[in-house]
Design a protein around this motif. Structure first.
Motif, PDB file in Angstrom:
ATOM      1  N   GLN A  29       0.821  -1.210   0.000  1.00  0.00           N
ATOM      2  CA  GLN A  29       0.000   0.000   0.000  1.00  0.00           C
ATOM      3  C   GLN A  29       0.861   1.269   0.000  1.00  0.00           C
ATOM      4  O   GLN A  29       0.590   2.222  -0.746  1.00  0.00           O
ATOM      5  CB  GLN A  29      -0.914   0.003   1.229  1.00  0.00           C
ATOM      6  CG  GLN A  29      -1.952  -1.096   1.234  1.00  0.00           C
ATOM      7  CD  GLN A  29      -2.933  -0.970   0.085  1.00  0.00           C
ATOM      8  OE1 GLN A  29      -3.388   0.123  -0.233  1.00  0.00           O
ATOM      9  NE2 GLN A  29      -3.256  -2.075  -0.556  1.00  0.00           N
ATOM     10  N   SER A  33       1.427   4.317  -2.896  1.00  0.00           N
ATOM     11  CA  SER A  33       1.279   5.737  -2.617  1.00  0.00           C
ATOM     12  C   SER A  33       2.560   6.503  -2.937  1.00  0.00           C
ATOM     13  O   SER A  33       2.515   7.608  -3.484  1.00  0.00           O
ATOM     14  CB  SER A  33       0.910   5.927  -1.142  1.00  0.00           C
ATOM     15  OG  SER A  33       0.764   7.292  -0.836  1.00  0.00           O
ATOM     16  N   TYR A  37       1.137   5.054  -7.797  1.00  0.00           N
ATOM     17  CA  TYR A  37       0.508   3.878  -8.418  1.00  0.00           C
ATOM     18  C   TYR A  37       0.912   3.724  -9.888  1.00  0.00           C
ATOM     19  O   TYR A  37       0.072   3.655 -10.784  1.00  0.00           O
ATOM     20  CB  TYR A  37      -1.018   3.955  -8.261  1.00  0.00           C
ATOM     21  CG  TYR A  37      -1.438   3.881  -6.821  1.00  0.00           C
ATOM     22  CD1 TYR A  37      -1.582   2.656  -6.184  1.00  0.00           C
ATOM     23  CD2 TYR A  37      -1.639   5.040  -6.074  1.00  0.00           C
ATOM     24  CE1 TYR A  37      -1.946   2.595  -4.828  1.00  0.00           C
ATOM     25  CE2 TYR A  37      -1.993   4.986  -4.728  1.00  0.00           C
ATOM     26  CZ  TYR A  37      -2.141   3.749  -4.123  1.00  0.00           C
ATOM     27  OH  TYR A  37      -2.477   3.691  -2.791  1.00  0.00           O
ATOM     28  N   GLU A  41       3.504  -1.235  -7.237  1.00  0.00           N
ATOM     29  CA  GLU A  41       2.774  -1.916  -6.166  1.00  0.00           C
ATOM     30  C   GLU A  41       2.153  -3.212  -6.672  1.00  0.00           C
ATOM     31  O   GLU A  41       2.048  -4.196  -5.930  1.00  0.00           O
ATOM     32  CB  GLU A  41       1.706  -0.991  -5.560  1.00  0.00           C
ATOM     33  CG  GLU A  41       0.417  -0.851  -6.348  1.00  0.00           C
ATOM     34  CD  GLU A  41       0.573  -0.008  -7.602  1.00  0.00           C
ATOM     35  OE1 GLU A  41      -0.379   0.016  -8.409  1.00  0.00           O
ATOM     36  OE2 GLU A  41       1.632   0.627  -7.776  1.00  0.00           O
ATOM     37  N   LEU A 261      -2.913   7.685   2.941  1.00  0.00           N
ATOM     38  CA  LEU A 261      -2.276   7.163   1.744  1.00  0.00           C
ATOM     39  C   LEU A 261      -2.803   7.887   0.504  1.00  0.00           C
ATOM     40  O   LEU A 261      -3.985   8.186   0.409  1.00  0.00           O
ATOM     41  CB  LEU A 261      -2.529   5.664   1.616  1.00  0.00           C
ATOM     42  CG  LEU A 261      -1.828   4.761   2.650  1.00  0.00           C
ATOM     43  CD1 LEU A 261      -2.351   3.335   2.568  1.00  0.00           C
ATOM     44  CD2 LEU A 261      -0.319   4.785   2.447  1.00  0.00           C
TER      45      LEU A 261
END
Length: 395
Positions: A29, A33, A37, A41, A261
């Motif tokens: 996560q 952030s 993105y 991730e 986030l």
């Protein structure tokens, strides 16, 4: 290979799997952030799932069977490190990666696990002679070969972690306190002399950028007058400390619960691109800014719990090789976490180490998952505690 009938599945360490999974999910996560993105991730998630499957598979493979190939592991380790020397990819002045298609592999991360497995078997075979000059000398030479190759990349931070790892393994193997005392008597003055030499102009012991980082840390609050007296470039010191200053600012700005986030807050260190490589070396700064003190404490406690679980398995392992595997994994988690977080909060000079299970990187995550899989197998072959024996008798 699979000794299912001999395994104590009631000792299967589900807590360790839970801690590792929670920490990795937090990491995924935060990486998303930190990188807006951009797909990293997703790669980390795929890597985590693959690593989890590998970990669960290895947890059922008898670690004694794995250790039969200890020389194979050592030779693979050297082969990978030599490959880096020959055809390794260079980035930011360091040649540390092997490029296979679109995937970059960092052998120094796998080296830590392979050395644990190698020395677990090596010291198991010579546990009665560990303090002899011959066995200790051979083990030091076998350790120094990969260490020198990693230093040459150059990768001083990984070298320090591996040196700490080896010291932990030798201690767990049963090195006599007499020998340990002798090492300290020789090692401390030698270390002090090396530090003195490193601080001299035109030294060749470490790379110039590494020396600059040390100077930047030692004289981080130097005034222009103080810098002039010591012959230091104040602008260079400020440039070196730029990342860590922003890291501390980011962590402090998160306050109790963080900014959230993927927030779009203008007053954000991350959103202002004031940190380079926020998804790797300075991932803890992103944790502090976006998840606050609560999130930072959660990450630290999860790392602590994983290290303690490793030590618990080591304490109850049925033989020396199992103790070394478990303690070695605990040492990696503890030392690497301390160095990464120490850099982020500016109590240590800047280094380039990933935060275990949190930082972005296939090599680091998969290597740790492999080590944890072998550790889980050690846990289901460990000696039962007195309380567990009593419960077994009642059943």
């Amino acid at each position: 290979m699979f000794q299912l009938k001999e395994y104590k599945f009631r000792c299967y360490n589900f807590r360790l799997i839970l801690y590792v999974s929670c920490l990795s999910i937090i990491g995924i996560q935060v990486i998303g952030s930190a990188t807006n993105y951009d797909g990293r991730e997703t790669r980390q998630l795929i890597c985590f799932i693959a690593g989890l499957l590998i970990m669960l598979f290895l947890s059922l493979v008898d670690y004694h069977f794995i250790l039969k190939f200890y020389w194979v592991f050592y030779l693979i380790n050297l082969a990978l490190l030599f490959t880096v020397e020959v055809i390794g990819r260079t980035s930011n002045g360091a040649q540390r990666w092997i490029q296979i298609g679109g995937i970059g592999i960092q052998p120094a991360e796998l080296c830590k696990i392979l050395l644990i497995l190698f020395f677990a078997k090596f010291f198991q075979m010579f546990q009665e002679k560990i303090s002899s000059i011959k066995i200790l000398g051979v083990s030091v030479v076998l350790f120094l070969i990969p260490l020198v190759l990693i230093l040459h990349q150059p990768d001083l931070s990984s070298s320090i972690v591996i040196a700490c790892l080896f010291a932990s393994i030798v201690y767990i193997a049963g090195l006599s306190y007499f020998v340990i005392g002798g090492i300290f008597l020789i090692g401390v003055p030698t270390f002090a002399f090396l530090i003195y030499k490193i601080m001299q102009p035109n030294q060749t012991i470490i790379e110039p950028y590494q020396k600059n980082r040390i100077f930047g840390f030692l004289y981080q609050n130097a005034t222009a007058e103080e810098a002039a007296k010591r012959g230091l470039d104040l602008n260079l010191i400020n440039s070196i400390n730029y990342q860590q200053k922003n890291s501390v600012l980011a962590i402090g700005s998160g306050q109790l619960f963080g900014k959230g986030l993927a927030n779009n807050t203008v007053a954000s260190v991350k959103n202002g691109n004031f940190l380079s490589q926020p998804e790797t070396d300075f991932i803890f700064a992103i944790v502090g800014e976006e998840l606050g003190f609560v999130g930072s404490a959660l990450v630290i406690f999860l790392l602590l719990f994983i290290a303690l679980e490793c030590l618990w398995v080591a304490k109850n392992a049925k033989d020396l090789s199992g103790k070394i595997i478990a303690a070695g994994m605990g040492a990696i988690i503890a030392f690497q976490s301390f160095f990464n977080i120490g850099v982020a909060v500016w109590i240590l000079p800047n280094t380039g180490l990933p935060l275990p299970f949190v930082s972005s990187g296939m090599s680091s995550l998969l290597s740790l998952m492999i080590g944890m899989g072998v550790l889980l197998n050690v846990s289901i072959q460990r000696e039962l505690t007195f309380k567990e024996v009593l419960y077994s008798d009642e059943d």
